[in-house]
Design a protein around this motif. Structure first.
Motif, PDB file in Angstrom:
ATOM      1  N   LEU A   1      36.544  81.222  19.914  1.00  0.00           N
ATOM      2  CA  LEU A   1      36.020  82.250  20.824  1.00  0.00           C
ATOM      3  C   LEU A   1      34.595  82.641  20.414  1.00  0.00           C
ATOM      4  O   LEU A   1      33.688  82.735  21.247  1.00  0.00           O
ATOM      5  N   LEU A   2      34.384  82.857  19.107  1.00  0.00           N
ATOM      6  CA  LEU A   2      33.046  83.241  18.650  1.00  0.00           C
ATOM      7  C   LEU A   2      32.047  82.111  18.897  1.00  0.00           C
ATOM      8  O   LEU A   2      30.923  82.351  19.347  1.00  0.00           O
ATOM      9  N   ALA A   3      32.489  80.860  18.640  1.00  0.00           N
ATOM     10  CA  ALA A   3      31.582  79.730  18.857  1.00  0.00           C
ATOM     11  C   ALA A   3      31.233  79.584  20.341  1.00  0.00           C
ATOM     12  O   ALA A   3      30.069  79.373  20.701  1.00  0.00           O
ATOM     13  N   VAL A   4      32.246  79.721  21.204  1.00  0.00           N
ATOM     14  CA  VAL A   4      32.029  79.567  22.651  1.00  0.00           C
ATOM     15  C   VAL A   4      31.084  80.643  23.177  1.00  0.00           C
ATOM     16  O   VAL A   4      30.117  80.361  23.900  1.00  0.00           O
ATOM     17  N   THR A   5      31.321  81.900  22.786  1.00  0.00           N
ATOM     18  CA  THR A   5      30.491  82.977  23.324  1.00  0.00           C
ATOM     19  C   THR A   5      29.090  82.973  22.708  1.00  0.00           C
ATOM     20  O   THR A   5      28.118  83.323  23.369  1.00  0.00           O
ATOM     21  N   ALA A   6      28.985  82.541  21.442  1.00  0.00           N
ATOM     22  CA  ALA A   6      27.661  82.439  20.820  1.00  0.00           C
ATOM     23  C   ALA A   6      26.813  81.430  21.589  1.00  0.00           C
ATOM     24  O   ALA A   6      25.652  81.682  21.911  1.00  0.00           O
ATOM     25  N   ARG A   7      27.445  80.302  21.920  1.00  0.00           N
ATOM     26  CA  ARG A   7      26.722  79.245  22.611  1.00  0.00           C
ATOM     27  C   ARG A   7      26.366  79.682  24.033  1.00  0.00           C
ATOM     28  O   ARG A   7      25.247  79.469  24.501  1.00  0.00           O
ATOM     29  N   LEU A   8      27.338  80.310  24.702  1.00  0.00           N
ATOM     30  CA  LEU A   8      27.125  80.703  26.099  1.00  0.00           C
ATOM     31  C   LEU A   8      26.044  81.776  26.225  1.00  0.00           C
ATOM     32  O   LEU A   8      25.174  81.704  27.086  1.00  0.00           O
ATOM     33  N   PHE A   9      26.089  82.785  25.346  1.00  0.00           N
ATOM     34  CA  PHE A   9      25.170  83.917  25.499  1.00  0.00           C
ATOM     35  C   PHE A   9      23.951  83.829  24.582  1.00  0.00           C
ATOM     36  O   PHE A   9      23.127  84.735  24.551  1.00  0.00           O
TER      37      PHE A   9
ATOM     38  N   ALA B   1      30.970  71.146  35.368  1.00  0.00           N
ATOM     39  CA  ALA B   1      30.869  70.032  34.431  1.00  0.00           C
ATOM     40  C   ALA B   1      29.951  70.367  33.260  1.00  0.00           C
ATOM     41  O   ALA B   1      29.843  69.596  32.308  1.00  0.00           O
ATOM     42  N   ALA B   2      29.258  71.504  33.335  1.00  0.00           N
ATOM     43  CA  ALA B   2      28.321  71.880  32.261  1.00  0.00           C
ATOM     44  C   ALA B   2      28.349  73.396  32.104  1.00  0.00           C
ATOM     45  O   ALA B   2      27.392  74.094  32.408  1.00  0.00           O
ATOM     46  N   LEU B   3      29.469  73.888  31.597  1.00  0.00           N
ATOM     47  CA  LEU B   3      29.663  75.344  31.551  1.00  0.00           C
ATOM     48  C   LEU B   3      28.711  76.058  30.597  1.00  0.00           C
ATOM     49  O   LEU B   3      28.591  77.280  30.639  1.00  0.00           O
ATOM     50  N   PHE B   4      28.059  75.291  29.712  1.00  0.00           N
ATOM     51  CA  PHE B   4      27.149  75.925  28.754  1.00  0.00           C
ATOM     52  C   PHE B   4      25.682  75.711  29.103  1.00  0.00           C
ATOM     53  O   PHE B   4      24.814  76.023  28.303  1.00  0.00           O
ATOM     54  N   ALA B   5      25.424  75.130  30.282  1.00  0.00           N
ATOM     55  CA  ALA B   5      24.034  74.869  30.656  1.00  0.00           C
ATOM     56  C   ALA B   5      23.225  76.144  30.431  1.00  0.00           C
ATOM     57  O   ALA B   5      23.528  77.186  31.015  1.00  0.00           O
ATOM     58  N   PRO B   6      22.211  76.077  29.558  1.00  0.00           N
ATOM     59  CA  PRO B   6      21.585  77.317  29.085  1.00  0.00           C
ATOM     60  C   PRO B   6      20.826  78.115  30.142  1.00  0.00           C
ATOM     61  O   PRO B   6      20.817  79.341  30.082  1.00  0.00           O
ATOM     62  N   GLU B   7      20.242  77.443  31.117  1.00  0.00           N
ATOM     63  CA  GLU B   7      19.407  78.185  32.069  1.00  0.00           C
ATOM     64  C   GLU B   7      20.240  79.227  32.824  1.00  0.00           C
ATOM     65  O   GLU B   7      19.912  80.414  32.853  1.00  0.00           O
ATOM     66  N   VAL B   8      21.357  78.778  33.413  1.00  0.00           N
ATOM     67  CA  VAL B   8      22.157  79.702  34.233  1.00  0.00           C
ATOM     68  C   VAL B   8      22.831  80.761  33.353  1.00  0.00           C
ATOM     69  O   VAL B   8      22.912  81.935  33.718  1.00  0.00           O
ATOM     70  N   ALA B   9      23.272  80.345  32.154  1.00  0.00           N
ATOM     71  CA  ALA B   9      23.962  81.299  31.270  1.00  0.00           C
ATOM     72  C   ALA B   9      23.001  82.407  30.820  1.00  0.00           C
ATOM     73  O   ALA B   9      23.367  83.582  30.779  1.00  0.00           O
ATOM     74  N   THR B  10      21.776  82.025  30.499  1.00  0.00           N
ATOM     75  CA  THR B  10      20.786  83.013  30.060  1.00  0.00           C
ATOM     76  C   THR B  10      20.428  83.954  31.206  1.00  0.00           C
ATOM     77  O   THR B  10      20.309  85.167  31.032  1.00  0.00           O
ATOM     78  N   ARG B  11      20.284  83.367  32.392  1.00  0.00           N
ATOM     79  CA  ARG B  11      19.950  84.182  33.563  1.00  0.00           C
ATOM     80  C   ARG B  11      21.082  85.183  33.841  1.00  0.00           C
ATOM     81  O   ARG B  11      20.843  86.349  34.138  1.00  0.00           O
ATOM     82  N   TYR B  12      22.313  84.700  33.730  1.00  0.00           N
ATOM     83  CA  TYR B  12      23.470  85.583  33.943  1.00  0.00           C
ATOM     84  C   TYR B  12      23.460  86.730  32.925  1.00  0.00           C
ATOM     85  O   TYR B  12      23.616  87.901  33.271  1.00  0.00           O
ATOM     86  N   ARG B  13      23.250  86.357  31.657  1.00  0.00           N
ATOM     87  CA  ARG B  13      23.219  87.358  30.591  1.00  0.00           C
ATOM     88  C   ARG B  13      22.167  88.436  30.882  1.00  0.00           C
ATOM     89  O   ARG B  13      22.438  89.629  30.792  1.00  0.00           O
ATOM     90  N   ASP B  14      20.954  87.978  31.248  1.00  0.00           N
ATOM     91  CA  ASP B  14      19.846  88.923  31.392  1.00  0.00           C
ATOM     92  C   ASP B  14      19.868  89.679  32.717  1.00  0.00           C
ATOM     93  O   ASP B  14      19.423  90.822  32.780  1.00  0.00           O
ATOM     94  N   ALA B  15      20.396  89.037  33.788  1.00  0.00           N
ATOM     95  CA  ALA B  15      20.343  89.678  35.105  1.00  0.00           C
ATOM     96  C   ALA B  15      21.567  90.544  35.381  1.00  0.00           C
ATOM     97  O   ALA B  15      21.467  91.570  36.045  1.00  0.00           O
TER      98      ALA B  15
END
Ligand SMILES: [Zn+2]
Length: 620
Positions: free
Chosen positions: A327-335, A573-587
């Motif tokens: 869980l920590l690894a997944v959320t660290a990578r995602l956010f 197919a790419a749940l960790f793609a950084p662009e969308v994840a970062t945008r989600y986090r910040d927006a």
């Protein structure tokens, strides 16, 4: 540890009192009034956070008792504050045009809260509001108490336990006459209705369960609906749902009816397909309709027979320690955050603490209290310990759950991801100027959406492979995850219709205050639910959510619709793609409540949210 209760509880509550006095003394129109208001809110939030947390988790009963006292004091303080005419005058004298956007939003929000308490009305009206609020609290408690204390039992033969798990049978030994008692408590009734093969016994248990609270609660409910209506009318709202919905994302009473109908229509075709499958399976047993005595039983039967998933087989892959690290690894990578283990003062040796860092900067601190122990809060929830305010204090949040130390059920893993979603929201949104908008303080009907969305990561085969490995280190097979998903998803449209029946009941009862509650309930069953009610039963009398949710039971589905829409922006197919994840986090997450949720979501999606993703999920 008890220092916390002293410093962050008692001392901060005292500080809130001094700050209110200073606010009352401020000259009318003095722009520092809003800063003082923020300080009052912060002191109150600090005190109530530490008190609610320690009341729920502390092993020492004396600390719990002190924490509960502070909880009661802070809530009484808040009630008095919102009826304080002098404070209201200091705030309403401010010129909104002289404030920045955030200041204007805080002021608007504060004045609305004051007005909803009736502070700006004449003395007689204020007195009536005060009286009604007190009566409503008592009626609400009475409604819940009748349900809680009205526990009933049904006598069935010991043979009627056929189909139930062995531990259930063991816990229900037959008496001298060969009978067993099944109570209306959830751990008794729910498994019985889901697994007992004996249709007549299920019918008897269901009849008892769906009549809980009747007839005592009929009168209580009528009065509750009546007084809520009067409370709303007193402040010139059309009706209770309009009063209640004003501070939610949905915005108005009639919008609830529209939402319920839209979702109900969207689930109509798939729901009828589900019903067809259930009827076909029931026909094999000579059962001709899916009623309250059979719906759960046949849902379970179809899941088991069509999508055979062996729970024992699944648990092997979910050892607690690996799930925790995963869980920590997944959320660290995602956010895009890192976690650093720290030794912090905590309330129990089970609790582990981590600093959360973003780009090397400390963002806040989280505490995980994940295993059961005596007298600890026994559900799963995220608690605030410290609300974050920019330049003043970093947020601290706590997960309080009750997971086994060994192997976990997959449903526990999903719950863990869900609750961690609230914790990330609290932490990432902890850099607000105004404490009112810190953390998860968005509209009440939006707050579940980020957590409901994070559940998707716990259902993805590739994500699960990164940590769900058995004792030999073999990762969970993708086809097993696929079957788990199929079983989970069977009947979802059918169940959405049931949920819309609950939502419609919660709305229309408050809107119409029907003289014949039972007759109106039956009409709503016909209109929304695909399950047939049992003759002469009175579900509403035991529907406890009418107290807490009042007319707003729609909220869970509302945020699920938005969660599905938010998730549609991610590539499966790419749940960790950084662009969308970062945008989600910040927006969406980082702003907390500093903007309307609808605007945050539109900002992220590049369009207003809609129901298409939810409908596609329903039809899949
Ligand atoms: Zn939640």
């Amino acid at each position: 540890m008890t220092d916390w209760l002293e410093e962050r509880g008692t001392e901060r509550l005292k500080a809130a009192g001094d700050l209110v006095a200073a606010l009352r003394d401020a000259p009318l129109g003095d722009p520092t009034a809003l800063e003082l208001w923020n300080d009052v809110s912060l002191a109150l939030a600090d005190a109530s956070s530490v008190a609610s947390l320690l009341a729920a988790v502390h092993p020492d009963p004396d600390v719990v008792a002190r924490a509960e006292r502070i909880e009661i004091e802070t809530s009484g303080f808040a009630t008095d504050l919102h009826l304080d005419r002098e404070v209201f005058d200091r705030l309403s004298a401010l010129d909104p045009d002289a404030l920045d956007d955030g200041g204007r939003r805080v002021l608007t929000d504060a004045l609305r809260t004051f007005r909803r308490s009736g502070v700006d009305r004449d003395e007689e009206t204020r007195e009536q509001v005060r009286e009604l609020d007190q009566q409503l609290t008592e009626l609400g408690q009475r409604f819940s108490r009748v349900i809680r204390e009205g526990r009933r039992t049904t006598r069935v033969t010991a043979e009627a336990l056929a189909g139930l798990p062995a531990d259930f049978v063991e816990a229900h030994p037959a008496d001298a006459d060969g009978y067993v008692e099944i109570s209306t408590d959830y751990p008794d009734t729910h498994p019985f209705l889901a697994y007992a093969h004996d249709r007549d016994a299920r019918l008897a248990v269901a009849r008892t369960f769906y009549d809980l609270g009747h007839p005592d609660n009929d009168e209580v409910l009528r009065e509750l609906l009546d007084l809520r209506h009067r409370r709303a009318r007193l402040l010139d709202y059309e009706d209770w749902p309009s009063f209640d919905a004003e501070v939610k994302m949905i915005g108005s009473g009639p919008a609830i009816a529209e939402f319920v109908d839209r979702i109900s229509d969207a689930a109509a075709d798939a729901g009828r397909r589900d019903l067809g499958v259930l009827l076909e399976r029931a026909a094999q047993d000579g059962v001709e309709e899916i009623d309250l005595a059979s719906s759960r039983y046949y849902l379970e039967a179809v899941k088991r027979e069509h999508h055979g998933v062996d729970a024992q087989q699944v648990r092997r892959y979910f050892a607690f320690d690996r799930v925790h690290d995963g869980l920590l690894a997944v959320t660290a990578r995602l956010f895009g955050v890192t976690y650093e283990r720290v030794e912090a003062p905590v309330w129990h040796e089970d609790v582990t603490s981590f600093d959360v860092l973003l780009d090397g900067e400390p963002l806040g601190r989280i505490h995980l209290d994940l295993h059961p122990r005596a007298s600890k809060y026994n559900h799963a929830a995220q608690f605030t310990l410290v609300p974050g305010v920019r330049g003043r204090q970093l947020p601290e949040g706590v997960l309080v759950c009750n997971f086994p130390r060994g192997l976990m059920e997959h449903r526990d893993v999903v719950t863990l991801f869900h609750e961690f979603g609230h914790l990330m929201h609290h932490t990432l949104a902890g850099r607000q100027d105004w404490v009112r908008f810190s953390g998860v303080s968005t509209e009440w009907d939006f707050v579940e959406a980020p957590s409901q969305m994070l559940e998707e990561w716990a259902w993805d085969a590739d994500v699960l492979r990164t940590f769900a490995t058995d004792a030999e280190g073999e990762p969970i097979p993708a086809d097993l995850v696929a079957r788990m998903r199929e079983a989970e998803e069977f009947g979802k449209a059918f169940l959405v219709r049931t949920q819309m029946f609950y939502a419609a009941l919660s709305y229309y009862f408050h809107l119409e205050r029907p003289a014949d509650l039972a007759a109106r309930m039956l009409e709503l069953y016909d209109a929304y639910s695909l399950v047939r009610p049992l003759p002469d039963t009175h579900f509403y009398a035991g529907f406890g959510h009418l107290e807490g949710y009042s007319s707003g039971y729609y909220t869970y589905m509302w945020s699920l619709v938005i969660a599905k829409d938010l998730f549609s922006a991610f590539d499966p197919a790419a749940l960790f793609a950084p662009e969308v994840a970062t945008r989600y986090r910040d927006a969406v997450l980082a702003p907390g409540g500093s903007a309307d949720a609808a605007d945050l979501v539109a900002d992220f999606l590049g369009r207003p949210y809609d129901t298409r993703a939810f409908e596609a999920w329903l039809g899949r």
